[in-house]
Design an enzyme around this catalytic site. Structure first.
Site, short mmCIF file in Angstrom:
data_model
loop_
_atom_site.label_atom_id
_atom_site.label_comp_id
_atom_site.label_asym_id
_atom_site.label_seq_id
_atom_site.Cartn_x
_atom_site.Cartn_y
_atom_site.Cartn_z
N CYS A 120 8.99 4.49 -9.90
CA CYS A 120 9.39 3.09 -9.82
C CYS A 120 9.21 2.35 -11.13
O CYS A 120 8.35 2.65 -11.94
CB CYS A 120 8.68 2.36 -8.69
N CYS A 122 8.70 -1.04 -11.47
CA CYS A 122 8.07 -2.38 -11.44
C CYS A 122 6.83 -2.48 -12.32
O CYS A 122 6.54 -3.55 -12.84
CB CYS A 122 7.77 -2.80 -10.01
N CYS A 130 11.92 -3.68 -9.50
CA CYS A 130 12.07 -2.23 -9.41
C CYS A 130 13.41 -1.75 -9.92
O CYS A 130 13.90 -0.69 -9.53
CB CYS A 130 11.90 -1.78 -7.95
N LYS A 195 10.59 2.55 3.12
CA LYS A 195 9.54 1.72 2.54
C LYS A 195 9.80 0.29 2.96
O LYS A 195 10.87 -0.28 2.69
CB LYS A 195 9.57 1.86 1.03
N ARG A 205 -0.71 -3.99 -6.45
CA ARG A 205 -0.07 -4.74 -7.54
C ARG A 205 -1.10 -5.20 -8.56
O ARG A 205 -0.77 -5.37 -9.73
CB ARG A 205 0.76 -5.88 -6.95
N ARG A 217 10.61 -8.44 -2.89
CA ARG A 217 11.31 -7.16 -2.87
C ARG A 217 12.15 -7.00 -1.59
O ARG A 217 12.51 -5.89 -1.21
CB ARG A 217 10.31 -6.01 -2.97
N GLU A 233 18.15 5.21 6.96
CA GLU A 233 17.67 5.51 5.60
C GLU A 233 17.28 6.99 5.48
O GLU A 233 17.53 7.63 4.46
CB GLU A 233 16.45 4.63 5.25
N LYS A 248 6.22 4.35 4.51
CA LYS A 248 5.23 3.53 3.83
C LYS A 248 5.37 2.09 4.24
O LYS A 248 6.51 1.59 4.23
CB LYS A 248 5.46 3.68 2.32
N SER A 274 -2.60 0.53 -0.29
CA SER A 274 -3.74 -0.18 -0.86
C SER A 274 -4.35 -1.21 0.09
O SER A 274 -5.57 -1.34 0.18
CB SER A 274 -3.33 -0.85 -2.17
N TYR A 313 -6.08 6.68 -0.80
CA TYR A 313 -7.16 6.44 -1.76
C TYR A 313 -8.50 6.93 -1.21
O TYR A 313 -9.48 7.00 -1.93
CB TYR A 313 -7.23 4.94 -2.10
C1 PBG Z 1 6.10 0.53 -6.63
C2 PBG Z 1 5.08 0.89 -5.61
C3 PBG Z 1 4.32 0.05 -4.80
C4 PBG Z 1 3.44 0.88 -4.10
C5 PBG Z 1 3.70 2.18 -4.49
N1 PBG Z 1 4.73 2.18 -5.42
C6 PBG Z 1 4.26 -1.43 -4.70
C7 PBG Z 1 5.46 -2.20 -4.33
O1 PBG Z 1 6.49 -1.68 -3.91
O2 PBG Z 1 5.35 -3.41 -4.46
C8 PBG Z 1 2.38 0.43 -3.15
C9 PBG Z 1 1.27 1.41 -2.90
C10 PBG Z 1 0.06 0.80 -2.30
O3 PBG Z 1 0.05 -0.37 -1.89
O4 PBG Z 1 -0.95 1.51 -2.23
N2 PBG Z 1 7.31 0.13 -6.15
#
Ligand code: PBG
Length: 323
Positions: A120, A122, A130, A195, A205, A217, A233, A248, A274, A313
């Site tokens: 990605c 971003c 992105c 996603k 972030r 997004r 998708e 995700k 996260s 994590y």
């Molecule tokens: C990038 C990306 C994101 C995450 C993984 N790749 C953030 C987003 O899309 O804003 C999130 C992973 C996480 O929250 O642990 N696009």
């Protein structure tokens, strides 16, 4: 026939009996450990909203990869914090990018570790979006070209798998074409096929320094209310050539993990993101939850729902607890 003849509690009477009839076995082999790469040396910068997670310089990443390997974790996924951000996110496709350096170092120290490069943009773009931005909008098709270049650059660095996470239409086909044209026929694509536009990415972030500078997004990530659209998708990414697909976030979307598992023969991954991590860590820090029990329950639930692989994590802690 029913009670009192039938008594399900019989099979729950002892730990050994419960283990014998356990349907889901969580193992460290299920885990993919996400790491954040930064420039510098001997850097271990804590991420405030994710206790136990650090931005790491290349030397530290190698050390962490060795630790993962010793714990039985087969794969890591790398995110990069670039030295400079620009409109195209050029460090994402430069052979000297921080993730490119990290891939080379990990593969040199530990060739058997599976290294996944997230594609990605971003984290790399100055606007934090992105894709390529034109007139305040993401230009889908212009972004595909850059994703192809990034994928080939990570393949050249030695990545086993590339993982497009930007939810651009046609991204898997464009990346497959670029990889094949560069003769990287055996580099796999783990697509973030499904996603959602989730509020659970907040702490990431901070860790990856990739928050959008304007807007959100929602024009590319999915509406959390939709489930049928997830299957659409999924179908498209399979047609385009994805080798594995991801859902995700994980915990708020276990129904989607389950449906995806039933709809495809491809390996299914789920990202315990996260915000899911931060909630557990915050509650555990207050002694409101038993961290070990909750983490193992969460990860087992994600696997039970149908995930073959879990990006988390908690991977190192969970691997230790499972040993
Ligand atoms: C990038 C990306 C994101 C995450 C993984 N790749 C953030 C987003 O899309 O804003 C999130 C992973 C996480 O929250 O642990 N696009």
């Amino acid at each position: 026939m029913s009670f009192p003849v039938i008594r399900p509690r019989r099979l729950r009477a002892t730990p050994t009996l419960r283990e014998m009839v356990r349907e889901t076995q969580l193992t460290p082999q299920d885990f993919i450990y996400p790491m954040f790469a930064v420039h510098g040396e001997a850097v271990r910068r804590p991420v405030q909203s994710m206790p136990g997670v650090y931005q790491l310089s290349v030397d530290q990443l190698v050390y962490e990869a060795l630790e993962c390997h010793a714990l039985g974790i087969p794969a890591v996924i790398l995110f990069g914090v670039p030295a400079h951000k620009d409109a195209l996110g050029s460090e994402n496709f430069s052979d000297d990018g921080i993730v490119h350096q990290s891939v080379r170092a990990i593969k040199a120290a530990l060739p058997q570790m599976i290294v996944i490069a997230d594609l990605c943009m971003c984290e790399y773009t100055d606007h934090g979006h992105c894709g390529v931005v034109r007139d305040g909008q993401i230009d889908n098709d212009a972004t595909l070209e850059i994703l192809g270049r990034a994928a080939v650059s990570y393949a050249r660095a030695g990545a086993d798998i590339v993982a497009p996470s930007g939810m651009m239409d046609g991204m898997v086909a464009a990346i497959r074409r670029a990889l094949d044209e560069a003769n990287f026929l055996n580099v796999s694509i783990l697509s973030y096929a499904i996603k959602y536009a989730s509020a659970f990415y907040g702490p990431f972030r901070e860790a990856a320094e990739g928050a959008p500078k304007f807007g959100d997004r929602k024009t590319h990530q999915m509406d959390p209310a939709n489930a049928r659209e997830a299957l659409r998708e999924l179908e498209l990414d399979i047609e385009e050539g994805a080798d594995m697909v991801m859902v995700k976030p994980a915990l708020p979307y276990l129904d989607i993990v389950h449906r995806v598992r039933q709809a495809t023969h491809l390996p299914v991954a789920a990202y315990n993101v996260s915000g899911e991590y931060a909630m557990v860590k915050a509650a555990a820090a207050n002694a409101w939850l038993d961290e070990r029990a909750v983490v193992l329950e969460v990860l087992t639930s994600i696997k039970r729902a149908g995930a073959d692989l879990i990006l988390t994590y908690h991977a190192k802690d969970a691997a230790r607890w499972l040993a």
